[in-house]
Motif scaffolding. Structure first.
Motif, mmCIF file in Angstrom:
data_model
loop_
_atom_site.group_PDB
_atom_site.id
_atom_site.type_symbol
_atom_site.label_atom_id
_atom_site.label_comp_id
_atom_site.label_asym_id
_atom_site.label_seq_id
_atom_site.Cartn_x
_atom_site.Cartn_y
_atom_site.Cartn_z
ATOM 1 N N ILE A 6 5.148 2.644 -10.065
ATOM 2 C CA ILE A 6 6.579 2.861 -10.288
ATOM 3 C C ILE A 6 6.936 2.626 -11.751
ATOM 4 O O ILE A 6 7.704 3.395 -12.351
ATOM 5 C CB ILE A 6 7.419 1.950 -9.374
ATOM 6 N N LYS A 7 6.384 1.588 -12.359
ATOM 7 C CA LYS A 7 6.672 1.316 -13.762
ATOM 8 C C LYS A 7 6.133 2.424 -14.657
ATOM 9 O O LYS A 7 6.737 2.758 -15.677
ATOM 10 C CB LYS A 7 6.083 -0.041 -14.160
ATOM 11 N N PHE A 8 5.004 3.020 -14.282
ATOM 12 C CA PHE A 8 4.467 4.133 -15.067
ATOM 13 C C PHE A 8 5.385 5.351 -14.979
ATOM 14 O O PHE A 8 5.634 6.030 -15.979
ATOM 15 C CB PHE A 8 3.064 4.496 -14.578
ATOM 16 N N PHE A 9 5.885 5.640 -13.783
ATOM 17 C CA PHE A 9 6.657 6.865 -13.562
ATOM 18 C C PHE A 9 8.162 6.714 -13.828
ATOM 19 O O PHE A 9 8.884 7.703 -13.792
ATOM 20 C CB PHE A 9 6.472 7.345 -12.120
ATOM 21 N N LYS A 10 8.645 5.510 -14.078
ATOM 22 C CA LYS A 10 10.081 5.266 -14.094
ATOM 23 C C LYS A 10 10.854 6.145 -15.078
ATOM 24 O O LYS A 10 12.003 6.506 -14.817
ATOM 25 C CB LYS A 10 10.369 3.791 -14.371
ATOM 26 N N ASP A 11 10.232 6.505 -16.185
ATOM 27 C CA ASP A 11 10.899 7.345 -17.177
ATOM 28 C C ASP A 11 10.422 8.792 -17.135
ATOM 29 O O ASP A 11 10.824 9.609 -17.955
ATOM 30 C CB ASP A 11 10.674 6.776 -18.586
ATOM 31 N N LYS A 12 9.569 9.110 -16.169
ATOM 32 C CA LYS A 12 8.983 10.449 -16.069
ATOM 33 C C LYS A 12 9.464 11.212 -14.835
ATOM 34 O O LYS A 12 9.033 12.345 -14.610
ATOM 35 C CB LYS A 12 7.456 10.334 -16.040
ATOM 36 N N VAL A 13 10.336 10.596 -14.050
ATOM 37 C CA VAL A 13 10.802 11.177 -12.791
ATOM 38 C C VAL A 13 12.323 11.239 -12.804
ATOM 39 O O VAL A 13 12.994 10.305 -13.265
ATOM 40 C CB VAL A 13 10.313 10.335 -11.591
ATOM 41 N N GLU A 14 12.865 12.326 -12.288
ATOM 42 C CA GLU A 14 14.313 12.499 -12.300
ATOM 43 C C GLU A 14 15.019 11.684 -11.222
ATOM 44 O O GLU A 14 16.143 11.231 -11.414
ATOM 45 C CB GLU A 14 14.657 13.983 -12.118
ATOM 46 N N GLN A 15 14.374 11.488 -10.074
ATOM 47 C CA GLN A 15 15.059 10.851 -8.956
ATOM 48 C C GLN A 15 14.075 10.077 -8.083
ATOM 49 O O GLN A 15 12.962 10.530 -7.820
ATOM 50 C CB GLN A 15 15.775 11.917 -8.108
ATOM 51 N N PHE A 16 14.494 8.895 -7.640
ATOM 52 C CA PHE A 16 13.728 8.096 -6.688
ATOM 53 C C PHE A 16 14.532 8.013 -5.397
ATOM 54 O O PHE A 16 15.677 7.544 -5.395
ATOM 55 C CB PHE A 16 13.480 6.687 -7.230
ATOM 56 N N ASP A 40 0.809 -1.211 0.000
ATOM 57 C CA ASP A 40 0.000 0.000 0.000
ATOM 58 C C ASP A 40 0.846 1.266 0.000
ATOM 59 O O ASP A 40 0.313 2.372 0.119
ATOM 60 C CB ASP A 40 -0.972 0.008 1.186
ATOM 61 N N HIS A 41 2.163 1.117 -0.172
ATOM 62 C CA HIS A 41 3.077 2.264 -0.261
ATOM 63 C C HIS A 41 4.030 2.153 -1.445
ATOM 64 O O HIS A 41 4.398 3.176 -2.032
ATOM 65 C CB HIS A 41 3.885 2.405 1.032
ATOM 66 N N LEU A 42 4.447 0.956 -1.777
ATOM 67 C CA LEU A 42 5.324 0.728 -2.932
ATOM 68 C C LEU A 42 4.540 -0.088 -3.948
ATOM 69 O O LEU A 42 4.355 -1.297 -3.784
ATOM 70 C CB LEU A 42 6.599 -0.003 -2.511
ATOM 71 N N ASP A 43 4.065 0.592 -4.980
ATOM 72 C CA ASP A 43 3.159 0.010 -5.961
ATOM 73 C C ASP A 43 3.886 -0.202 -7.283
ATOM 74 O O ASP A 43 4.296 0.758 -7.936
ATOM 75 C CB ASP A 43 1.962 0.951 -6.141
ATOM 76 N N LYS A 44 4.030 -1.451 -7.664
ATOM 77 C CA LYS A 44 4.764 -1.794 -8.881
ATOM 78 C C LYS A 44 4.185 -1.107 -10.103
ATOM 79 O O LYS A 44 4.918 -0.552 -10.939
ATOM 80 C CB LYS A 44 4.763 -3.315 -9.078
ATOM 81 N N SER A 61 14.649 -1.242 -9.186
ATOM 82 C CA SER A 61 15.516 -1.410 -10.355
ATOM 83 C C SER A 61 15.092 -2.630 -11.166
ATOM 84 O O SER A 61 15.199 -2.643 -12.400
ATOM 85 C CB SER A 61 16.978 -1.533 -9.932
ATOM 86 N N LYS A 62 14.564 -3.649 -10.495
ATOM 87 C CA LYS A 62 14.042 -4.819 -11.202
ATOM 88 C C LYS A 62 12.792 -4.467 -12.010
ATOM 89 O O LYS A 62 12.444 -5.177 -12.946
ATOM 90 C CB LYS A 62 13.710 -5.923 -10.203
ATOM 91 N N TRP A 63 12.127 -3.398 -11.614
ATOM 92 C CA TRP A 63 10.924 -2.957 -12.322
ATOM 93 C C TRP A 63 11.244 -1.989 -13.454
ATOM 94 O O TRP A 63 10.344 -1.447 -14.083
ATOM 95 C CB TRP A 63 9.957 -2.299 -11.347
ATOM 96 N N GLY A 64 12.536 -1.760 -13.704
ATOM 97 C CA GLY A 64 12.919 -0.947 -14.848
ATOM 98 C C GLY A 64 13.407 0.444 -14.533
ATOM 99 O O GLY A 64 13.739 1.205 -15.452
ATOM 100 N N VAL A 65 13.489 0.822 -13.254
ATOM 101 C CA VAL A 65 14.009 2.141 -12.909
ATOM 102 C C VAL A 65 15.524 2.144 -13.097
ATOM 103 O O VAL A 65 16.233 1.252 -12.614
ATOM 104 C CB VAL A 65 13.661 2.517 -11.455
ATOM 105 N N ASN A 66 16.028 3.124 -13.789
ATOM 106 C CA ASN A 66 17.465 3.261 -14.013
ATOM 107 C C ASN A 66 18.171 3.419 -12.666
ATOM 108 O O ASN A 66 17.852 4.330 -11.900
ATOM 109 C CB ASN A 66 17.732 4.481 -14.891
ATOM 110 N N PRO A 67 19.134 2.553 -12.331
ATOM 111 C CA PRO A 67 19.832 2.650 -11.041
ATOM 112 C C PRO A 67 20.463 4.014 -10.800
ATOM 113 O O PRO A 67 20.624 4.426 -9.639
ATOM 114 C CB PRO A 67 20.893 1.551 -11.133
ATOM 115 N N LYS A 68 20.812 4.732 -11.873
ATOM 116 C CA LYS A 68 21.400 6.061 -11.710
ATOM 117 C C LYS A 68 20.405 7.061 -11.137
ATOM 118 O O LYS A 68 20.805 8.110 -10.620
ATOM 119 C CB LYS A 68 21.941 6.554 -13.047
ATOM 120 N N LYS A 69 19.113 6.750 -11.251
ATOM 121 C CA LYS A 69 18.077 7.632 -10.718
ATOM 122 C C LYS A 69 17.762 7.341 -9.253
ATOM 123 O O LYS A 69 17.017 8.087 -8.624
ATOM 124 C CB LYS A 69 16.785 7.485 -11.523
#
Length: 236
Positions: free
Chosen positions: A52-62, A45-49, A73-81
């Motif tokens: 996160i997958k929707f926003f992964k390319d639309k957000v500068e930093q996590f 109810d706080h970390l929603d796959k 990162s397994k869901w596709g978020v760039n580790p550099k972010k």
């Protein structure tokens, strides 16, 4: 912070807790130009796959607690972010917003086998002219008074106030404790949260803000309560 747009808080959506129907009116597409997403812990109810997958390319930093970076990162978020934080760590976002990770009294885990394998956090968000506290999930404890003394006073505090039960007092607060936590934090105003998305406990869904308002009035503490479907708040 903790964007959840899924209709269920469970790894198996057909049997998990369902989101209240009115929350379906809010869509991730409505949110634009996001500098950073903060995650308090890894519960469904706080970390929603899906979110996160929707926003992964639309957000500068996590900005996430220790161990959560591996999950997203397994869901596709760039580790550099991804910026993982421990309690008391400080980050600067956009060269002007200070983010401080702090403690809470909770637990983590997305399954039986990985309980407490990642960290959970509260956050302090500070600019040149305002200071905000976000509790994440937490039972009541002395950490609120310590945070208030170390970082307060706060202009605004978002404090969990829902999904409580007398059988688990160390992981969620009763509404009266939420009001006390606001007092401990030295917050000018607090907003009770964590009651308007999923029903994860046995209390009536709208009981938390009602009890929090009564407790705030007794302590002469200012409270803002979100009005469902509206952009304004009830102020008491």
């Amino acid at each position: 912070i903790d964007p959840v747009f899924s209709s269920s808080a469970s790894p198996i959506s057909v049997i998990g807790p369902k989101a209240f129907k009115y929350t379906n009116h809010y869509k991730p597409e409505q949110f634009q130009n996001i500098d950073a997403i903060l995650i308090s812990h890894d519960h469904y109810d706080h970390l929603d796959k899906q979110s996160i997958k929707f926003f992964k390319d639309k957000v500068e930093q996590f900005i996430v607690p220790l161990g959560v970076g591996k999950i997203i990162s397994k869901w596709g978020v760039n580790p550099k972010k991804i910026s993982e934080v421990n309690w008391s760590d400080t980050l600067i976002v956009k060269s002007k917003i200070k983010i401080i990770a702090e403690t809470g009294r909770h637990f983590s885990g997305r399954g039986i086998a990985n309980r407490n394998s990642t960290l959970w956090c509260s956050f302090i968000i500070e600019s040149n002219n305002s200071k905000i506290f976000f509790s994440g999930d937490s039972g009541y404890g002395p950490h609120f008074k310590r945070i208030g003394k170390e970082y307060g006073p706060f202009d605004l505090a978002f404090i969990e106030c829902g999904q409580y039960n007398e059988n688990w007092p160390y992981i969620h607060m009763m509404p009266e404790e939420t009001a006390q936590a606001s007092h401990d934090l030295d917050a000018d105003i607090f907003v009770p949260i964590h009651w308007g998305k999923f029903a994860l406990s046995l209390h009536p869904w709208d009981e938390p803000p009602k009890r929090a308002e009564i407790a705030a009035q007794k302590k002469e503490i200012s409270i803002l309560i979100a009005q469902i479907g509206k952009r304004n708040f009830l102020y008491a």
